[in-house]
Scaffold this motif. Structure first.
Motif, PDB file in Angstrom:
ATOM      1  N   VAL A   1      -2.052   2.313  -7.482  1.00  0.00           N
ATOM      2  CA  VAL A   1      -3.382   2.623  -8.005  1.00  0.00           C
ATOM      3  C   VAL A   1      -4.213   3.294  -6.920  1.00  0.00           C
ATOM      4  CG1 VAL A   1      -5.427   1.727  -9.189  1.00  0.00           C
ATOM      5  CG2 VAL A   1      -3.257   0.497  -9.378  1.00  0.00           C
ATOM      6  N   TYR A   2      -5.006   4.278  -7.330  1.00  0.00           N
ATOM      7  CA  TYR A   2      -6.012   4.846  -6.444  1.00  0.00           C
ATOM      8  C   TYR A   2      -7.302   5.043  -7.229  1.00  0.00           C
ATOM      9  CZ  TYR A   2      -5.482   9.522  -8.552  1.00  0.00           C
ATOM     10  OH  TYR A   2      -5.479  10.580  -9.433  1.00  0.00           O
TER      11      TYR A   2
ATOM     12  N   TYR B   1      -3.534   2.641  -2.898  1.00  0.00           N
ATOM     13  CA  TYR B   1      -3.629   3.802  -2.019  1.00  0.00           C
ATOM     14  C   TYR B   1      -5.026   3.772  -1.395  1.00  0.00           C
ATOM     15  CZ  TYR B   1      -4.025   8.812  -0.744  1.00  0.00           C
ATOM     16  OH  TYR B   1      -4.239  10.004  -0.094  1.00  0.00           O
ATOM     17  N   PRO B   2      -5.187   3.245  -0.182  1.00  0.00           N
ATOM     18  CA  PRO B   2      -6.526   3.055   0.390  1.00  0.00           C
ATOM     19  C   PRO B   2      -7.317   4.348   0.563  1.00  0.00           C
ATOM     20  CG  PRO B   2      -4.930   1.700   1.567  1.00  0.00           C
ATOM     21  CD  PRO B   2      -4.145   2.618   0.671  1.00  0.00           C
TER      22      PRO B   2
ATOM     23  N   THR C   1       0.845  -1.188   0.000  1.00  0.00           N
ATOM     24  CA  THR C   1       0.000   0.000   0.000  1.00  0.00           C
ATOM     25  C   THR C   1       0.885   1.244   0.000  1.00  0.00           C
ATOM     26  OG1 THR C   1      -0.121   0.066   2.420  1.00  0.00           O
ATOM     27  CG2 THR C   1      -1.868  -1.133   1.271  1.00  0.00           C
ATOM     28  N   ILE C   2       0.280   2.368  -0.378  1.00  0.00           N
ATOM     29  CA  ILE C   2       0.949   3.652  -0.248  1.00  0.00           C
ATOM     30  C   ILE C   2       0.011   4.598   0.488  1.00  0.00           C
ATOM     31  CG2 ILE C   2       2.302   3.322  -2.361  1.00  0.00           C
ATOM     32  CD1 ILE C   2       0.438   5.415  -3.699  1.00  0.00           C
ATOM     33  N   ASP C   3       0.568   5.687   1.027  1.00  0.00           N
ATOM     34  CA  ASP C   3      -0.255   6.708   1.655  1.00  0.00           C
ATOM     35  C   ASP C   3      -0.156   8.004   0.844  1.00  0.00           C
ATOM     36  OD1 ASP C   3       2.214   7.835   2.312  1.00  0.00           O
ATOM     37  OD2 ASP C   3       2.112   7.236   4.423  1.00  0.00           O
ATOM     38  N   ALA C   4      -0.747   9.078   1.366  1.00  0.00           N
ATOM     39  CA  ALA C   4      -0.787  10.336   0.629  1.00  0.00           C
ATOM     40  C   ALA C   4       0.609  10.883   0.367  1.00  0.00           C
ATOM     41  CB  ALA C   4      -1.631  11.353   1.389  1.00  0.00           C
TER      42      ALA C   4
END
Length: 299
Positions: free
Chosen positions: A239-240, A264-265, A162-165
């Protein structure tokens, strides 16, 4: 991500069920701004399928406009404990085969697929083509609620990337936007406070993953699609979408193509609520970027 099988066809699922194989079926009907999927589920679902409420079981409910929504977006992921409780309520045991489906060609079922795969379960599939494919295959439907016995599955979230902002703001790779192209370009925005996309992101609507009958394109076609967007095996890809729901559909399509991708949740619902984050409009200047209209029920 490792590469277990992502899909199961309606014909193959029907054959395995008729042979008596234990398969946990999850009905994940949901649409952005649409009526609750539970009523449609009660009217007809795959035999033995358990209804999964995306809003309360695959996300933490947050009041619109709240500080919680600003921090985590419209559909923040539940805690490991909450998700395990839900998965056990669905009747999942350790080692089970799980098939998730919906009536929107995997748009919402992919959220369950991603969360269960992230939780360490390997044999999780999407019903290719969803409920429509099951009906075309002559599969039977049952009515009413299914209440399985309590399962014993043990979940360990964190298996998938996952990635964050902050990661999205300076992503050194290919960042894909899974929403409909008109939302990406900033022409419309039905739910989030600002229209447009994360600067540098490339439009990759989930509709581009599908054939005319709503089943996923084959691996070679998906590889060509994503290569045209700069996403290839071995490259960094993330992906977001609007709120982390339909982005999982792109992650699944990328997995079919043999490409690992992070999710990116918080997605654009989180990004657009932070006034310090810039928002771009129009198309990014990457040759081959997708601009076809997406499916209106994206998150």
């Amino acid at each position: 991500m490792d590469s277990p099988q992502v899909l199961i066809s309606a014909d193959e699922l029907r054959r395995q069920l008729e042979e008596g194989r234990r398969i946990v079926l999850l009905d994940v009907r949901w649409s952005l701004g649409g009526p609750p999927g539970h009523e449609a589920y009660l009217e007809g679902h795959l035999p033995g399928a358990v209804f999964v409420d995306l809003e309360t079981e695959l996300a933490v409910p947050v009041p619109p406009g709240s500080a919680e929504e600003a921090r985590g977006g419209r559909h923040p992921l539940p805690s490991a404990e909450e998700f395990q409780e839900s998965a056990r309520r669905w009747g999942i045991d350790d080692g089970d085969t799980i098939v998730a489906y919906d009536d929107s060609f995997g748009q919402s079922a992919a959220r369950a697929w991603w969360m269960l795969r992230d939780a360490g379960l390997r044999d999780v599939r999407l019903l290719d083509g969803g409920l429509a494919a099951w009906r075309r295959a002559g599969g039977p439907l049952d009515r009413g609620e299914v209440e399985p016995r309590l399962g014993n599955v043990r979940l360990r979230p964190g298996s998938l990337a996952t990635i964050d902002a902050d990661d999205a703001a300076d992503f050194r790779g290919v960042l894909l936007d899974a929403r409909a192209a008109e939302r990406y370009r900033g022409e419309v925005e039905p739910v989030d406070p600002r229209a447009g996309h994360i600067p540098g992101a490339i439009s990759a609507p989930t509709s581009g993953n599908l054939a005319d009958d709503g089943t996923f394109l084959g691996a070679p076609e998906l590889r060509r699609r994503f290569a045209a967007l700069g996403a290839e095996p071995g490259h960094r890809v993330a992906v977001y979408c609007g709120s982390g729901v339909t982005a999982a559909h792109d992650v699944a399509a990328l997995a079919i193509a043999g490409i690992d991708a992070a999710l990116y949740p918080g997605s654009f619902s989180q990004w657009s609520r932070d006034p310090s984050r810039p928002v771009a409009t129009g198309d990014e200047a990457r040759p081959g970027a997708a601009t076809a209209d997406g499916i209106a029920s994206d998150s």
